[in-house]
Design a protein around this motif. Structure first.
Motif, PDB file in Angstrom:
ATOM      1  N   UNK A 361       0.798  -1.216   0.000  1.00 25.63           N
ATOM      2  CA  UNK A 361       0.000   0.000   0.000  1.00 25.63           C
ATOM      3  C   UNK A 361       0.841   1.282   0.000  1.00 25.63           C
ATOM      4  N   UNK A 362       1.712   1.433   0.994  1.00 20.65           N
ATOM      5  CA  UNK A 362       2.447   2.702   1.096  1.00 20.65           C
ATOM      6  C   UNK A 362       3.722   2.521   1.909  1.00 20.65           C
ATOM      7  N   UNK A 363       4.683   3.410   1.621  1.00 24.02           N
ATOM      8  CA  UNK A 363       5.921   3.495   2.396  1.00 24.02           C
ATOM      9  C   UNK A 363       5.763   4.621   3.397  1.00 24.02           C
ATOM     10  N   UNK A 364       6.095   4.350   4.661  1.00 25.06           N
ATOM     11  CA  UNK A 364       5.979   5.355   5.717  1.00 25.06           C
ATOM     12  C   UNK A 364       7.367   5.888   6.028  1.00 25.06           C
ATOM     13  N   UNK A 375      12.808   1.505   8.422  1.00 27.17           N
ATOM     14  CA  UNK A 375      11.969   1.465   7.229  1.00 27.17           C
ATOM     15  C   UNK A 375      10.654   0.775   7.559  1.00 27.17           C
ATOM     16  N   UNK A 376       9.517   1.370   7.050  1.00 25.30           N
ATOM     17  CA  UNK A 376       8.195   0.843   7.359  1.00 25.30           C
ATOM     18  C   UNK A 376       7.305   0.888   6.115  1.00 25.30           C
ATOM     19  N   UNK A 377       6.594  -0.229   5.841  1.00 27.86           N
ATOM     20  CA  UNK A 377       5.601  -0.309   4.768  1.00 27.86           C
ATOM     21  C   UNK A 377       4.309  -0.896   5.310  1.00 27.86           C
ATOM     22  N   UNK A 378       3.212  -0.609   4.570  1.00 32.59           N
ATOM     23  CA  UNK A 378       1.939  -1.268   4.838  1.00 32.59           C
ATOM     24  C   UNK A 378       1.602  -2.173   3.656  1.00 32.59           C
TER      25      UNK A 378
END
Length: 519
Positions: A361-364, A375-378
């Protein structure tokens, strides 16, 4: 011996006095008489003047007698000075025109029309009253503004005049609001030129506004531009709407007019999710938003084939949002869908992939700098996720480094990929990730560039400041350098030396002559 001493003293005194007198003052010391014949006098006067025969002139003059004494006219005179009158509508004003009381005829003009000729009324209005030495205007109206001229006439060639200017203050009125070429419907990218004209005194100031809806209410946004013309070189969809011209001169209420501008443009298609994750036997919605002027026709396609409503497929729209609903997904329903919008200006389309594999969905982005890179993704997946893969590399490197973040629990089919990269050197890093469920691996996300800086310090600032101080001190040193002095003995007035050389030389020769003759 005495004779020698006296001669020496005489020569010394003569030389001193003679040397003290400038050469220029010794020249032209003598008066030169003019030649005796045909020369002008010393003042340059010449005998070329006009002469009159007194006897002949007296014969042409008519003696003043009692009979012709009354024919001598007094010059026409007006004692009043011209003025400017500024008054409001409804006021009364008096325009003075005072004369000495001679036998002159008084004529009043407004611009080029004669109002009164002495006591005779010609083009005067009902609110114009002729008074002694003045013209009175009652219940002033804006039509009374103009130039009023008072003429005192003794004869055709003997007259005097003054001009008063009357200015009537009144609130502004917008007389014109138009668009270039009278085209209120423009294409996006075209030039918009609006013109507004207004009357009023003092001259109205024109400002431009546009109605905009904010938080559900209409507000007027003011443009920075002022003046009669508003120009927008290349309009966008946001420039569509109602434009207002305000004219204000602080007299009464401002005047305003408005004009509606409509913009035509190709369809603008926007997709909320380009990859939609679902699974068999589930209901799924695909959405696209279409804005177009004129209105666009919207169709859905799957693998290049136009879809139609059925018990399995439902198509609907609400305002600009178009929805494709698929009920009880089949294996054949997965694939690429296209939302296509078409109007008279052209067609635009966007694609959506319906997949069973996970959808990133998205990179935070990190909220604040830390000593390590977090690093964080959904990720969304209807089927449970089995594993994640995160890849990173320093910008410019060719090889990717891979790590396996831990799979955490789901929140309504949404997973979070989180990983901390430790002991990294400062610099720019490229990252991407993917996830796998029972249906397989998702595609890698697009490469995301991340800047990593453990401790940011501006080293160049101190260097620049040091260089600035150095340059400044250098400028001070240069400004303190003494100016080059004139060389010793250099003459500032070269002619002064030559003026004393000849007398001194004469004196020296005289003294030497006397000395040697004594021997």
């Amino acid at each position: 011996m005495r004779i020698f001493l006296l001669a020496t003293v005489f020569c010394a005194v003569f030389c001193s006095v003679h040397a003290a007198i400038p050469l220029s003052s010794r020249q032209d010391d003598f008066d030169y008489p003019a030649d005796s014949e045909g020369d002008e006098d010393m003042q340059g006067d010449t005998d070329t003047g006009n002469y009159y025969d007194d006897d002949k002139e007296e014969k042409n003059v008519e003696p003043i007698t009692e009979k012709n004494r009354n024919r001598v006219e007094e010059p026409a005179v007006i004692l009043t000075r011209p003025s400017i009158f500024e008054n409001n509508i409804g006021d009364s004003i008096v325009l003075p025109c005072k004369t000495p009381g001679n036998d002159s005829v008084i004529i009043w003009y407004k611009n080029d029309d004669i109002l009164f000729q002495d006591a005779v009324t010609l083009h005067a209005k009902a609110n114009h009253n002729l008074k002694k030495d003045s013209l009175e205007i009652n219940n002033l109206q804006k039509e009374d503004a103009g130039q009023y001229r008072c003429v005192s006439m003794v004869s055709e060639r003997n007259k005097a005049a003054i001009t008063h200017e009357v200015k009537v203050k009144y609130s502004p009125i917008v007389t014109e609001l138009s668009v270039k070429n009278n085209e209120t419907t423009l294409k996006v990218g075209a030039e918009l030129v609006l013109t507004c004209r207004a009357k009023g005194y003092p001259e109205p100031v024109i400002s431009w506004h546009k109605e905009t809806i904010k938080e559900g209410r209409t507000v007027n946004e003011r443009f920075d531009a002022t003046g009669n013309v508003l120009t927008i070189p290349s309009v966008t969809r946001r420039d569509e709407g109602r434009y207002l011209c305000f004219a204000d001169n602080k007299i009464g209420k401002p005047s305003l007019e408005y004009i509606n501008i409509t913009l035509t443009h190709l369809p603008v298609v926007s997709i909320e999710e380009f990859i939609v994750n679902s699974d068999k036997e589930m209901d799924t919605e695909l959405k696209c938003t279409v804005k177009a002027k004129p209105r666009a026709d919207v169709v859905w396609l799957r693998n290049g084939i136009v879809l139609h409503s059925s018990s399995h497929i439902k198509m609907s729209n609400q305002d600009n949002e178009h929805i494709l609903t698929l009920k009880g997904l089949r294996e054949s329903d997965f694939g690429q869908y296209v939302c296509s919008a078409n109007n008279s200006l052209g067609a635009i389309e966007k694609s959506i992939n319906l997949v069973k594999t996970p959808a990133i969905r998205e990179f935070i982005k990190p909220e604040r700098p830390t000593k390590d890179l977090v690093l964080t993704w959904k990720v969304e997946s209807k089927a449970p996720i089995i594993e994640h893969e995160l890849q990173y590399r320093r910008k410019g490197d060719s090889e990717w480094r891979s790590v396996k973040p831990t799979v955490h629990g789901t929140d309504d089919g949404v997973y979070v990929i989180k990983y901390t990269l430790k002991e990294l050197d400062e610099g720019s890093y490229e990252t991407r990730c993917r996830s796998r469920n029972e249906h397989g691996w998702s595609d890698y996300t697009e490469v995301t560039l991340v800047e990593f800086d453990k401790a940011h310090h501006s080293k160049h600032g101190n260097k620049k400041a040091h260089k600035h101080n150095k340059d400044k001190s250098s400028d001070v040193e240069q400004s303190q350098q003494p100016q080059k002095e004139s060389e010793i003995g250099e003459s500032k007035n070269p002619s002064s030396a030559s003026s004393t050389t000849a007398p001194l030389l004469l004196c020296s020769i005289s003294i030497l002559y006397l000395y040697f003759s004594r021997l």
